[in-house]
Design a protein around this motif. Structure first.
Motif, PDB file in Angstrom:
ATOM      1  N   ASN A   1      -3.734  -0.905   5.180  1.00 52.14           N
ATOM      2  CA  ASN A   1      -4.365  -1.087   3.884  1.00 52.14           C
ATOM      3  C   ASN A   1      -4.024   0.076   2.954  1.00 52.14           C
ATOM      4  N   ARG A   2      -4.144  -0.178   1.669  1.00 59.45           N
ATOM      5  CA  ARG A   2      -3.942   0.900   0.710  1.00 59.45           C
ATOM      6  C   ARG A   2      -5.235   1.691   0.565  1.00 59.45           C
ATOM      7  N   PHE A   3      -5.115   3.013   0.312  1.00 55.73           N
ATOM      8  CA  PHE A   3      -6.311   3.835   0.150  1.00 55.73           C
ATOM      9  C   PHE A   3      -7.169   3.264  -0.978  1.00 55.73           C
ATOM     10  N   ASN A   4      -8.472   3.127  -0.706  1.00 54.53           N
ATOM     11  CA  ASN A   4      -9.394   2.510  -1.645  1.00 54.53           C
ATOM     12  C   ASN A   4     -10.336   3.563  -2.197  1.00 54.53           C
ATOM     13  N   SER A   5     -10.232   3.798  -3.506  1.00 56.91           N
ATOM     14  CA  SER A   5     -11.147   4.744  -4.143  1.00 56.91           C
ATOM     15  C   SER A   5     -12.079   3.996  -5.087  1.00 56.91           C
ATOM     16  N   GLY A   6     -12.656   2.915  -4.588  1.00 63.57           N
ATOM     17  CA  GLY A   6     -13.587   2.122  -5.374  1.00 63.57           C
ATOM     18  C   GLY A   6     -12.953   0.935  -6.059  1.00 63.57           C
ATOM     19  N   ASN A   7     -11.634   0.725  -5.877  1.00 64.14           N
ATOM     20  CA  ASN A   7     -10.951  -0.399  -6.480  1.00 64.14           C
ATOM     21  C   ASN A   7     -10.964  -1.602  -5.537  1.00 64.14           C
ATOM     22  N   VAL A   8     -10.692  -2.772  -6.107  1.00 65.05           N
ATOM     23  CA  VAL A   8     -10.669  -3.992  -5.307  1.00 65.05           C
ATOM     24  C   VAL A   8      -9.373  -4.044  -4.503  1.00 65.05           C
ATOM     25  N   ILE A   9      -9.484  -4.018  -3.186  1.00 63.79           N
ATOM     26  CA  ILE A   9      -8.329  -4.136  -2.305  1.00 63.79           C
ATOM     27  C   ILE A   9      -8.718  -5.071  -1.158  1.00 63.79           C
ATOM     28  N   SER A  10      -7.988  -6.169  -1.019  1.00 66.67           N
ATOM     29  CA  SER A  10      -8.339  -7.133   0.019  1.00 66.67           C
ATOM     30  C   SER A  10      -7.205  -7.368   0.999  1.00 66.67           C
ATOM     31  N   GLY A  11      -5.987  -6.923   0.682  1.00 63.20           N
ATOM     32  CA  GLY A  11      -4.847  -7.194   1.542  1.00 63.20           C
ATOM     33  C   GLY A  11      -4.293  -5.944   2.194  1.00 63.20           C
ATOM     34  N   THR A  12      -3.255  -6.129   3.009  1.00 62.40           N
ATOM     35  CA  THR A  12      -2.598  -5.024   3.705  1.00 62.40           C
ATOM     36  C   THR A  12      -1.088  -5.177   3.595  1.00 62.40           C
ATOM     37  N   ALA A  13      -0.382  -4.132   4.036  1.00 60.67           N
ATOM     38  CA  ALA A  13       1.092  -4.134   3.990  1.00 60.67           C
ATOM     39  C   ALA A  13       1.650  -4.079   5.399  1.00 60.67           C
ATOM     40  N   THR A  14       2.720  -4.850   5.629  1.00 56.10           N
ATOM     41  CA  THR A  14       3.461  -4.813   6.879  1.00 56.10           C
ATOM     42  C   THR A  14       4.956  -4.793   6.537  1.00 56.10           C
ATOM     43  N   LEU A  15       5.639  -3.777   7.020  1.00 57.36           N
ATOM     44  CA  LEU A  15       7.052  -3.602   6.700  1.00 57.36           C
ATOM     45  C   LEU A  15       7.697  -2.755   7.779  1.00 57.36           C
ATOM     46  N   GLN A  16       9.023  -2.679   7.798  1.00 56.91           N
ATOM     47  CA  GLN A  16       9.692  -1.905   8.834  1.00 56.91           C
ATOM     48  C   GLN A  16      11.040  -1.372   8.346  1.00 56.91           C
ATOM     49  N   VAL A  17      11.492  -0.314   9.039  1.00 49.59           N
ATOM     50  CA  VAL A  17      12.823   0.248   8.881  1.00 49.59           C
ATOM     51  C   VAL A  17      13.588  -0.015  10.163  1.00 49.59           C
TER      52      VAL A  17
ATOM     53  N   GLU B   1      22.467   1.479  16.145  1.00 47.44           N
ATOM     54  CA  GLU B   1      23.280   2.381  16.961  1.00 47.44           C
ATOM     55  C   GLU B   1      24.745   2.297  16.537  1.00 47.44           C
ATOM     56  N   ASN B   2      25.399   3.449  16.469  1.00 47.80           N
ATOM     57  CA  ASN B   2      26.815   3.541  16.105  1.00 47.80           C
ATOM     58  C   ASN B   2      27.105   2.917  14.744  1.00 47.80           C
ATOM     59  N   SER B   3      26.162   3.062  13.821  1.00 47.23           N
ATOM     60  CA  SER B   3      26.330   2.499  12.488  1.00 47.23           C
ATOM     61  C   SER B   3      25.572   3.356  11.488  1.00 47.23           C
ATOM     62  N   ARG B   4      26.042   3.319  10.251  1.00 45.33           N
ATOM     63  CA  ARG B   4      25.350   4.032   9.184  1.00 45.33           C
ATOM     64  C   ARG B   4      24.399   3.108   8.426  1.00 45.33           C
ATOM     65  N   LYS B   5      24.254   1.872   8.884  1.00 48.26           N
ATOM     66  CA  LYS B   5      23.363   0.914   8.233  1.00 48.26           C
ATOM     67  C   LYS B   5      21.904   1.289   8.429  1.00 48.26           C
ATOM     68  N   ILE B   6      21.104   1.041   7.403  1.00 51.23           N
ATOM     69  CA  ILE B   6      19.645   1.180   7.469  1.00 51.23           C
ATOM     70  C   ILE B   6      19.064   0.014   6.685  1.00 51.23           C
ATOM     71  N   ASP B   7      18.173  -0.746   7.301  1.00 48.09           N
ATOM     72  CA  ASP B   7      17.569  -1.904   6.639  1.00 48.09           C
ATOM     73  C   ASP B   7      16.072  -1.701   6.453  1.00 48.09           C
ATOM     74  N   PHE B   8      15.573  -2.075   5.260  1.00 50.56           N
ATOM     75  CA  PHE B   8      14.137  -2.171   5.013  1.00 50.56           C
ATOM     76  C   PHE B   8      13.787  -3.650   5.049  1.00 50.56           C
ATOM     77  N   VAL B   9      12.775  -4.036   5.833  1.00 55.02           N
ATOM     78  CA  VAL B   9      12.403  -5.445   5.967  1.00 55.02           C
ATOM     79  C   VAL B   9      10.901  -5.566   5.711  1.00 55.02           C
ATOM     80  N   TYR B  10      10.536  -6.563   4.904  1.00 56.36           N
ATOM     81  CA  TYR B  10       9.154  -6.683   4.435  1.00 56.36           C
ATOM     82  C   TYR B  10       8.557  -8.032   4.852  1.00 56.36           C
ATOM     83  N   GLN B  11       7.327  -7.966   5.395  1.00 55.91           N
ATOM     84  CA  GLN B  11       6.596  -9.186   5.739  1.00 55.91           C
ATOM     85  C   GLN B  11       5.470  -9.460   4.746  1.00 55.91           C
ATOM     86  N   ASP B  12       4.792  -8.391   4.308  1.00 56.40           N
ATOM     87  CA  ASP B  12       3.655  -8.555   3.392  1.00 56.40           C
ATOM     88  C   ASP B  12       3.402  -7.220   2.675  1.00 56.40           C
TER      89      ASP B  12
END
Length: 586
Positions: free
Chosen positions: A181-197, A201-212
């Motif tokens: 979840n995002r830090f809540n300082s009194g604001n409306v927050i109902s959802g969360t984040a799911t993501l990955q890096v 191996e043996n590559s310079r590739k880096i991927d960001f992948v997002y689910q929510d």
């Protein structure tokens, strides 16, 4: 035109050797970072493109709207190892294979709860407050970082996981921020984040992948409060977006961003007046007739060596043509060309690196430098004459100072940027010679009187200065000519070295001139102050022809063309090769 060319190559020996020879031997290894960084290639608004880059190290990206970026989300929340990170917390983990990012290769990752990680570090925190890239934040200053979603994430739900997928030599190492979840300082927050890096191996590739990445608040949904990209240091990065709703939203929602490093070279063209160093500025101001030294610094971001080089400049023409030199991966080489500048000049150079018998692996980079000619410019047939000129070495130049203004020798330690050196010599006028100016709440005045009787326009003023004042809203430097303001520092950035300035005095021609350097200090804040050197008031005069007889000419019968090669160490990381060629002898 005479050219003097200096060639510098990265090396690792501490040795001093001088050779007088007609041949040139080159040696090279190691790496040196380009002196002039390249910022993010994303648009200034922070809104991403489908593709971006390269940055100064050759990194590029494509998002999932491009066919080349087709990575899908592989949930590791069940199989992976939970780090148990707290709000604003970090943890150090080891990858099963080395991960290369920019100039660092390591198996150590410092992972932060706030959606970012650092390669090659075991300490430091990743703050909650995100910023644009390149970032000079302490957590990213010393080691390159990966920022799939730099945001103020909390730890009320989910966790951060790591896992290894696949078998050697084609494994993936995945870091997943899951249901955060995002830090809540009194604001409306109902959802969360799911993501990955995903690291490969043996590559310079880096991927960001997002689910929510939807929190239920438009201020933060879809990356609107996040920074996304790669950061090498405070001067180079590849930013995808900054505080922009760029992920999993819109007509073609982005579910992944794929980063990779391509072969490239990076040319930094700079210009200065010191022949002994590679300049750091890409734009300077000089008086007409000044000799300047253009520096061409090229860095290889390629995986393989390039052994032939061509350098073409819009002013000099061809500088290098199929020049043989092995530019290894990560290495830098630079050379200089000198020129006498008479008019404002903007010139562009293109460096091309390739290998024999093929241009398929050709790499090319272009950069531009500007020299602005300041001071008085006279009509054809007239020459510049000094009505007043002083470098303040022998005396104070007739200046009369009040309050903070003082004439004398610079301190060797203050200001540190000047190191005791004036623009010429060591004596200058300054608002306090060896420390910050005082919070006087008044104006310190430095006055000069110049007789311009009988002198017609054009008339010009030029001077060298170093100015560090406490911002345009507080302390100000101004120059008045017979009561008319001809210079105002308001809105001008503080200077880091001696800088040439000029002003028009046509309105003051024909009579007595009173110049007043006025420095106004508040009672609130102070800074290093105003330092002035090499002051001149100039006008134009019809040039007088000079006749020479044969007896005025002297010929040195021993003159000859000679090549001089000098090899010396630059600390422990630089090898200097100097080649001087006199193209014309008289």
């Amino acid at each position: 035109m005479k050219r003097r060319r200096l060639l510098f190559v990265a090396f690792t020996f501490a040795v001093v050797l001088t050779l007088l020879t007609m041949s040139l031997a080159l040696a090279q290894s190691g790496a040196e970072e380009s002196s002039k960084g390249v910022e993010s290639s994303a648009p200034p608004s922070g809104i991403p493109r489908l593709t971006g880059g390269p940055d100064a190290f050759g990194y590029v990206y494509a998002d999932s709207n491009e066919a080349s970026c087709n990575t899908t989300f592989n949930d590791i929340s069940v199989s992976g190892f939970g780090l148990g990170l707290s709000d604003d917390g970090e943890g150090t983990v080891s990858s099963p294979f080395p991960i290369s990012l920019y100039d660092v290769t390591s198996t150590t990752l410092r992972i932060g709860n706030n959606g970012a990680l650092v390669v090659g570090s075991t300490t430091g925190s990743i703050s909650a407050g995100n910023g644009a890239l390149p970032s000079t934040s302490s957590e990213f200053a010393n080691n390159p970082s990966v920022l799939p979603f730099w945001e103020d994430l909390d730890s009320d739900s989910g966790d951060v996981y790591t896992d290894v997928v696949g078998t050697a030599p084609n494994r993936q190492f995945i870091v997943q921020w899951h249901d955060r979840n995002r830090f809540n300082s009194g604001n409306v927050i109902s959802g969360t984040a799911t993501l990955q890096v995903v690291f490969y191996e043996n590559s310079r590739k880096i991927d960001f992948v997002y689910q929510d990445v939807e929190f239920g608040n438009p201020d933060w949904d879809y990356g609107n409060g996040a920074t996304i990209g790669l950061n090498q240091n405070g001067s180079n990065a590849l930013q995808y977006s900054f505080n922009s709703p760029s992920i999993l939203t819109g007509t073609n929602p982005v579910s992944a961003i794929c980063f990779d490093r391509i072969d490239s070279i990076s040319l930094a063209k700079t210009v200065g007046t010191n022949p002994a160093v590679c300049a750091t500025e890409d734009s300077i101001g000089v008086l007409a007739g000044t000799t300047v030294y253009y520096c061409y610094n090229v860095t290889s971001n390629a995986a393989t060596t390039r052994s032939l080089h061509t350098l073409v400049d819009s002013e000099f023409g061809s500088i290098l043509t199929n020049f043989p030199f092995d530019l290894a991966p990560g290495a830098s080489v630079w050379l200089t060309e000198s020129a006498v500048i008479t008019t404002t000049t903007v010139n562009t150079a293109t460096w091309t690196a390739f290998n024999p018998n093929t241009r398929a692996d050709e790499l090319m980079s272009t950069d531009t430098a500007t020299v602005n000619v300041l001071g008085l410019t006279c009509p054809t047939g007239q020459t510049v004459v000094n009505a007043y000129s002083s470098n303040f070495e022998a005396d104070n130049g007739g200046g009369v100072g009040s309050l903070d203004w003082a004439w004398g020798t610079l301190s060797p330690t203050f200001p540190a940027a000047l190191a005791g050196a004036g623009s010429s010599g060591t004596n200058v006028w300054a608002t306090v010679l060896d420390g910050p100016y005082n919070n006087l709440g008044a104006s310190s005045l430095l006055t000069f009187t110049v007789d311009l009787t009988g002198i017609a326009a054009p008339v010009g003023l030029n001077w060298q200065q170093y100015l560090q004042a406490a911002g345009s809203g507080f302390d100000k430097a101004k120059i008045f000519a017979n009561g008319t303001m001809v210079y105002d520092s308001t809105g001008i950035p503080d200077e880091t070295a001696w800088t040439l300035h000029d002003a028009n005095l046509d309105a003051q021609a024909g009579g007595m001139l009173t110049l007043v350097f006025s420095f106004t200090a508040t009672t609130v804040v102070n800074d290093e102050g105003w330092y002035v050197d090499d002051l001149a008031v100039q006008y134009c005069q019809v040039a007088t022809a000079v006749e020479l007889s044969q007896s005025d000419l002297q010929v040195d019968s021993t003159a000859s063309i000679v090549a001089v090669v000098t090899i010396m160490a630059i600390g422990l990381t630089g090898l200097l090769l100097v080649r001087r060629r006199e193209d014309e002898m008289f």
